[in-house]
Design an enzyme around this catalytic site. Structure first.
Site, PDB file in Angstrom:
ATOM      1  N   ASP A   1       0.913  -1.382  -0.076  1.00 41.20           N
ATOM      2  CA  ASP A   1       0.010  -0.140   0.198  1.00 41.20           C
ATOM      3  C   ASP A   1       0.976   1.346   0.306  1.00 41.20           C
ATOM      4  OD1 ASP A   1      -2.219  -1.529   0.100  1.00 41.20           O
ATOM      5  OD2 ASP A   1      -2.812  -0.946   1.963  1.00 41.20           O
TER       6      ASP A   1
ATOM      7  N   ASP B   1      -6.358  -8.009  13.660  1.00 37.27           N
ATOM      8  CA  ASP B   1      -5.825  -9.396  14.123  1.00 37.27           C
ATOM      9  C   ASP B   1      -6.806 -10.256  15.409  1.00 37.27           C
ATOM     10  OD1 ASP B   1      -4.905  -7.498  15.900  1.00 37.27           O
ATOM     11  OD2 ASP B   1      -2.825  -8.252  15.327  1.00 37.27           O
TER      12      ASP B   1
END
Length: 515
Positions: A99, A247
């Site tokens: 990114d 996560d």
């Protein structure tokens, strides 16, 4: 004044009780670790895969995802270590989920092409927007992935070459959706900051994760150094970017869906620790805010689920653990009014019995010493020279206190629903003391204006330390002195770093103009 005094006593008592609870929880973690730590040794149940005796066609396809964002200094190291993973090339796909908005993207394109020319199945997936941040990148990569198993490593990691051959056998167990491994440290001896961080991380990975997994409680994927079954990710609702800890969020959603995890403390992947105070604060801010966001999102679902109460209790405690920091701040702020009680309240310190004061001091001591026991035990289990290492524990306590202002802001932002962008932790490839922070000017973090509040808290706690000593309330003095040291370290250290970076930047500009 009487009503205000009673309110103060009630709130202070509640604060002490909650800090006592979190302190006792660390003792529980050590006891659970001792009960069944062998469960988290990878060689105890299944041997590693012997690639010399197994044909590649019998092994599953694995996709290795490497999410990066402006990682100019460390991306070469990451890709070098990724291709050293022991697994057949034709069964390993490496996705570089990039990114980046700087020169890193061009650098990655060149590196990936070089590895492709050598025969590695490596692809460069460059998004032009950061929608969903890391969660968005992982989700996008999953849509393109060829593997049924998805391993993930962040840019600051060096994957253990044996990672796949030692973790993959455990997916043969029914219902295993993810296998997590331990974080190691590349630069633990770089500075007192990295020494303290290494001990903090060791406590989590050596004691907490083992305590949870070894006793069949819920644990979390740590964002890197783990491998997922693709089916588990999809069944749990895929990666979602509505929290800063994607996560943690996916982990508990997967366990709510009935999937089980395994954790292994003897499979170690070294990682680079943040070497600047600004980077460390940024990382901890994200972890704190994301954890509380995840708590608000999932605790109602956890409480409504049909899992047993022990799992629920540990899951909720784990999710809200960062609440320790605002509790600490409140505790400190209440200290001065209590020390000066005789001057403003209808009550006086002599109205309290020695027994009640001792009980408060005992609760504070148990709550404070609990984490110390926790970290000492982790060092004892990891290192033969643990007695020499634990001299750094006061530094860990000091630094943990010093970031409490920053984390209290993160906690309140999460509670109030304040949105903020995903701020990466700069990785600078500082592997030894010979590497200098000031030579890595590419990713400088601006000075956080909270440093002035940190310095104010340092002065406040120093005043409390002096007053408690003057009033013969000596049991408070060491606590307040350590707190003051922590805030001064966080505040002054940040200012010094910012000044040094500014000076280095100006010198570099002068040299460039002269050239």
């Amino acid at each position: 004044m009487e009503v205000l005094s009673i309110l103060l006593f009630v709130l202070y008592g509640l604060d002490i009780a909650l800090l006592f609870f979190f302190g006792v929880h660390t003792y529980v973690m050590v006891l659970l670790y001792r009960r069944n730590s062998k469960y988290c040794d990878s060689g105890a149940e299944r041997p590693p895969i012997d690639l010399s005796s197994v044909t590649a066609r019998k092994l599953p396809m694995v996709t290795l995802q490497l999410p990066i964002y402006n990682e100019y200094y460390v991306v070469d190291r990451l890709l070098e270590s990724a291709v050293r993973l022991q697994w057949p090339r034709e069964k390993l796909e490496i996705q570089v989920l990039d990114d980046s908005t700087d020169e890193t993207a061009d650098k990655v394109a060149r590196l990936v092409q070089g590895y492709r020319d050598l025969g590695y199945n490596m692809v460069h997936i460059h998004r032009t927007n950061r929608q969903g941040h890391k969660a968005g990148a992982l989700k996008h990569g999953l849509e393109l992935a060829a593997g049924d198993y998805i391993a993930i490593f962040d840019a600051d990691f060096i994957p253990n070459p044996e990672f796949l051959i030692r973790t993959m056998p455990y997916f043969e167990e029914q219902g295993i959706g993810m296998v997590q491994t331990r974080w190691g440290h590349i630069n633990a001896d770089y500075s007192i900051l990295t020494k303290a961080q290494s001990m903090g991380i060791d406590g989590h990975f050596m004691i907490e994760q083992v305590a949870r997994n070894g006793n069949h409680l819920w644990m979390n994927f740590n964002g890197t150094g783990g491998i997922w079954k693709r089916e588990c990710i999809l069944e749990a609702g895929n990666w979602q970017g509505d929290t800063l800890t994607e996560d943690f969020d996916l982990s508990y959603r997967a366990e709510l869906a009935g999937w089980r995890f395994r954790y292994f403390k003897d499979i170690v992947n070294p990682a680079e620790l943040p070497a600047t105070i600004a980077a460390f604060k940024s990382q901890q801010f994200r972890w704190c805010k994301g954890s509380i966001q995840t708590a608000l999102k999932l605790i109602p679902r956890i409480l409504r689920s049909d899992v047993n109460w022990k799992i629920k209790a540990e899951a909720v405690t784990h999710l809200v653990n960062y609440s320790v920091h605002p509790l600490m701040i409140f505790n400190m702020l209440m200290t001065l009014p209590l020390l000066l009680l005789d001057g403003w309240s209808v009550y006086h310190m002599r109205d309290f019995s020695v027994v009640s004061l001792f009980a408060v001091a005992a609760c504070m001591s148990v709550g404070t010493l609990g984490p110390m026991v926790f970290y000492v035990y982790s060092q004892r289990e990891l290192h033969k020279d643990w007695l020499q290492r634990i001299v750094w524990l006061p530094v860990l306590m000091m630094i943990g206190t010093g970031i409490a202002v920053k984390l209290t802001r993160a906690w309140f932002e999460a509670i109030l629903g304040v949105q903020s962008s995903f701020k990466r932790t700069p990785k600078l490839r500082l592997e030894s003391r010979a590497d200098r922070v000031l030579e890595r000017q590419r990713y400088r973090l601006p000075l956080d204006h909270l440093v002035w509040l940190e310095l104010a808290m340092g002065l406040y706690c120093a005043t409390c330390a002096w007053l408690s000593y003057s009033f013969d309330l000596w049991m408070l003095t060491p606590f307040m002195a350590i707190y003051a040291s922590g805030f001064f370290y966080a505040g002054l250290g940040s200012i010094v770093e910012a000044f040094q970076q500014l000076r280095q930047s100006r010198e570099s500009e002068s040299i460039a103009r002269a050239a």
